[in-house]
Design a protein around this motif. Structure first.
Motif, mmCIF file in Angstrom:
data_model
loop_
_atom_site.group_PDB
_atom_site.id
_atom_site.type_symbol
_atom_site.label_atom_id
_atom_site.label_comp_id
_atom_site.label_asym_id
_atom_site.label_seq_id
_atom_site.Cartn_x
_atom_site.Cartn_y
_atom_site.Cartn_z
ATOM 1 N N GLU A 1 0.830 -1.208 0.000
ATOM 2 C CA GLU A 1 0.000 0.000 0.000
ATOM 3 C C GLU A 1 0.866 1.260 0.000
ATOM 4 O O GLU A 1 0.573 2.240 -0.695
ATOM 5 C CB GLU A 1 -0.924 -0.007 1.230
ATOM 6 C CG GLU A 1 -1.975 -1.104 1.169
ATOM 7 C CD GLU A 1 -2.612 -1.401 2.527
ATOM 8 O OE1 GLU A 1 -3.838 -1.555 2.572
ATOM 9 O OE2 GLU A 1 -1.899 -1.470 3.547
ATOM 10 N N GLY B 1 -9.780 6.279 -1.895
ATOM 11 C CA GLY B 1 -10.292 5.507 -3.026
ATOM 12 C C GLY B 1 -11.353 6.320 -3.733
ATOM 13 O O GLY B 1 -11.832 5.942 -4.776
ATOM 14 N N VAL C 1 -8.911 2.003 -6.917
ATOM 15 C CA VAL C 1 -7.600 2.115 -6.297
ATOM 16 C C VAL C 1 -7.396 3.499 -5.663
ATOM 17 O O VAL C 1 -8.016 4.467 -6.074
ATOM 18 C CB VAL C 1 -6.502 1.828 -7.349
ATOM 19 C CG1 VAL C 1 -6.378 2.947 -8.354
ATOM 20 C CG2 VAL C 1 -5.176 1.545 -6.690
ATOM 21 N N GLU D 1 -10.014 -3.880 -4.045
ATOM 22 C CA GLU D 1 -8.670 -4.074 -3.498
ATOM 23 C C GLU D 1 -8.602 -5.356 -2.663
ATOM 24 O O GLU D 1 -7.657 -6.141 -2.783
ATOM 25 C CB GLU D 1 -8.255 -2.867 -2.656
ATOM 26 C CG GLU D 1 -6.826 -2.977 -2.141
ATOM 27 C CD GLU D 1 -6.412 -1.826 -1.238
ATOM 28 O OE1 GLU D 1 -7.290 -1.121 -0.736
ATOM 29 O OE2 GLU D 1 -5.198 -1.658 -1.024
ATOM 30 N N ASP E 1 -8.780 -8.337 -4.976
ATOM 31 C CA ASP E 1 -7.517 -8.560 -5.693
ATOM 32 C C ASP E 1 -6.515 -9.306 -4.816
ATOM 33 O O ASP E 1 -5.790 -10.184 -5.282
ATOM 34 C CB ASP E 1 -6.909 -7.223 -6.137
ATOM 35 C CG ASP E 1 -7.666 -6.610 -7.303
ATOM 36 O OD1 ASP E 1 -7.413 -5.444 -7.635
ATOM 37 O OD2 ASP E 1 -8.520 -7.314 -7.879
#
Length: 560
Positions: free
Chosen positions: A114, A219, A224, A474, A477
């Motif tokens: 991150e 976000g 993202v 996120e 993923d």
């Protein structure tokens, strides 16, 4: 005028419809004004040490001098601050801004993945990080544009004896500082010391109102993390708006506000760090609000007048033994934001403290305040409030048409506090800013006849955990990286503690996959508040005929 702005008729006495957003050309000029008026007043306190406005002036000037004179940073360069609430934060914050540079606020709990995204995306060249989190920075050095790393220990701004004790306990007793090795890292106290001999004058630094003060990552309403470009004018406007709204309820130079939300979060940054600076207030910073018993002990020692927080924070305090014994005699302002305030929490807060919990609404993209309830509200009303001065709000349907009175539509905001756009992402900016300059919030709302707005639901699938945005994509993923996972979807489910919690629903490729393995994998790649609280396994995910996952159905428990 009130035809299009019915809320003006509901404004509290003394609050203007418009504010002068050009009174101060920059955040720095607001700081200078506060220093001039309140030089000897306490400005920030943390871990038993208090610094005055005059000390903030001297120390932040030294930090600015070092950034410009020694590191040779140029106007607009990005400098990241990766700290919890401690005295180093305001010193660095105002130092970076006074140097004409841009602040990139970083959550200290970020994982290396991150952090690397944020540093790379922003083009950050320097970072100030607490020792406890420096190992994360070390992991990102090879893939980010960082040139300079400044490290600091928690107690570095305290007096010698206390500093030695705090730093010893943090490093050796609590073992909270993982080993790290960053070649050529600078130390914060040495930087401040070196800055003393370097020339610095605010007059030599040219700051324009449209210069970017903060790249504040969010976000937004999609995907993202993106950097919202918040200019000096955006932040000054929001300070002026919020100050006009709550200023009728404030004693200048006499306020003490409890700052438990991290200052890297836009709510605390503006409401506590900047607005109360304008009032000449004292920011009493709580470094670790998760230690509720310790937090309550701190409150018992402090004669505070105001507190801001999110619903989970207020709820946590109310459930901590000893909170009811705190002296609330001077408390006259409680402001809740960042997530929906629950009625049960607000009513209990009023019962215990005698002070109404007033709900406010905003976004990172609005610097953040957009709507606030009247400060003299006798009790919680379930609304997010009225649009603040110099702010327009409307509700639009999916085709961009205005929704009628009482109808539900997407809440849209327009005003001088609305961001310039997302850093280097014109496509993402275009998704939320329409041709008329309205910011589409992604929140579905209705307005009553008096101009009060009520949030009904979210247009997007964002999950709000204790006031922090979690984006399903996120989380999905990260979980999808596991070879044993066939399909995954993340949704928010109601949670008493955090408002919402993350739930992942998985179709497993390997039937031996366990929830514990999923959470362990997530913990390596996601910050704590993004971690799934619930893991559910299903044979298939509900989908539309074009294969789109029906998230709404996933929020319901699985059918036996």
């Amino acid at each position: 005028m009130t035809e299009n702005r019915p809320w003006l008729a509901s404004y509290p006495a003394g609050v203007p419809a418009e504010v002068d957003v050009d009174e101060y050309p920059s955040i720095v000029s607001v700081l200078q004004s506060a220093i001039e008026k309140y030089r000897d007043r306490p400005a920030f306190s943390s871990l038993g040490k208090t610094i005055t406005y005059a000390e903030v002036d001297v120390l932040s000037a030294r930090f600015a001098a070092y950034l410009l004179g020694e590191l040779k940073l140029k106007r607009g360069d990005r400098v990241a601050i990766m700290l919890p609430n401690c005295l180093q934060y305001p010193i660095a914050l105002f130092g970076v801004l006074r140097a004409g540079l841009t602040v990139v606020n970083v959550n200290p709990m970020y994982t290396a993945r991150e952090l690397a995204h944020q540093l790379e995306d922003s083009g950050t060249v320097a970072i100030l990080v607490m020792d406890n989190f420096a190992h994360t920075v070390q992991e990102t050095l090879h893939e980010t544009p960082l040139k300079y790393v400044i490290t600091t220990a928690l107690g570095d701004c305290l007096d010698f004896a206390k500093r030695t004790a705090v730093n010893f306990v943090v490093r050796y007793v609590k073992k909270m500082v993982p080993d790290y090795d960053i070649p050529h890292a600078l130390r914060f106290n040495e930087v401040i010391e070196a800055g003393e001999s370097l020339a610095f004058s605010d007059a030599d630094v040219d700051i324009e109102p449209e210069d970017i003060a903060f790249l504040q990552y969010t976000g937004g309403t999609t995907g993202v993390a993106k950097g919202a470009m918040l200019t000096h004018r955006n932040l000054v406007a929001n300070m002026q708006q919020a100050a006009a709204w709550i200023g009728t309820n404030v004693r200048y130079g006499e306020e003490t506000i409890i700052t438990a939300l991290p200052l890297y979060h836009i709510f605390a940054l503006t409401a506590n760090g900047l607005v109360f600076m304008k009032f000449g207030g004292l920011n009493h910073m709580i470094t670790n609000p998760r230690d509720m018993p310790g937090f309550v002990k701190e409150l018992q020692k402090t004669k505070f007048t105001a507190i801001t927080g999110v619903n989970t924070l207020f709820n946590g305090l109310l459930h901590t033994p000893g909170f009811e014994k705190v002296d609330f005699s001077r408390l006259h302002m409680t402001l809740g934001g960042g997530m929906a305030v629950q009625r049960a929490v607000a009513e209990r807060w009023k019962q215990v403290t005698g002070c109404t919990l007033v709900e406010a609404y905003g976004l990172t993209e609005t610097s953040p305040a957009a709507c606030i309830n009247p400060m003299d509200l006798p009790e919680y009303n379930g609304a997010i409030g009225l649009p603040i001065p110099s702010t327009d709000a409307c509700l639009k349907d999916d085709d961009g048409n205005l929704s009628g009175p009482g109808e539900i539509g997407e809440l849209c905001i327009k005003g001088p506090q609305v961001m310039r756009g997302y850093w280097n992402r014109p496509d993402e900016t275009a998704k939320v800013m329409d041709a008329e300059g309205w910011l589409h919030t992604g929140d579905m709302a209705r307005m009553d006849e008096r101009g009060f707005f009520y949030i009904v639901d979210r247009k997007k699938d964002m999950i709000l955990v204790s006031g922090f945005n979690v984006y399903p994509n996120e989380v999905e993923d990260v979980i999808a990286m596991m070879p044993q996972v066939l399909e995954v979807a993340a949704v928010g489910v109601p949670d008493e503690r955090s408002g919402e919690a993350v739930k992942v629903v998985i179709v497993a490729k390997d039937p031996s996959l366990t929830a514990e393995q999923v959470i362990a994998h997530a913990r390596e790649n996601l910050t704590g508040y993004k971690l799934p609280r619930y893991v559910e396994f299903r044979k298939e995910l509900p989908k539309t005929n074009v294969g789109k996952i029906l998230r709404r159905e996933l929020r319901q428990p699985a059918v036996a």
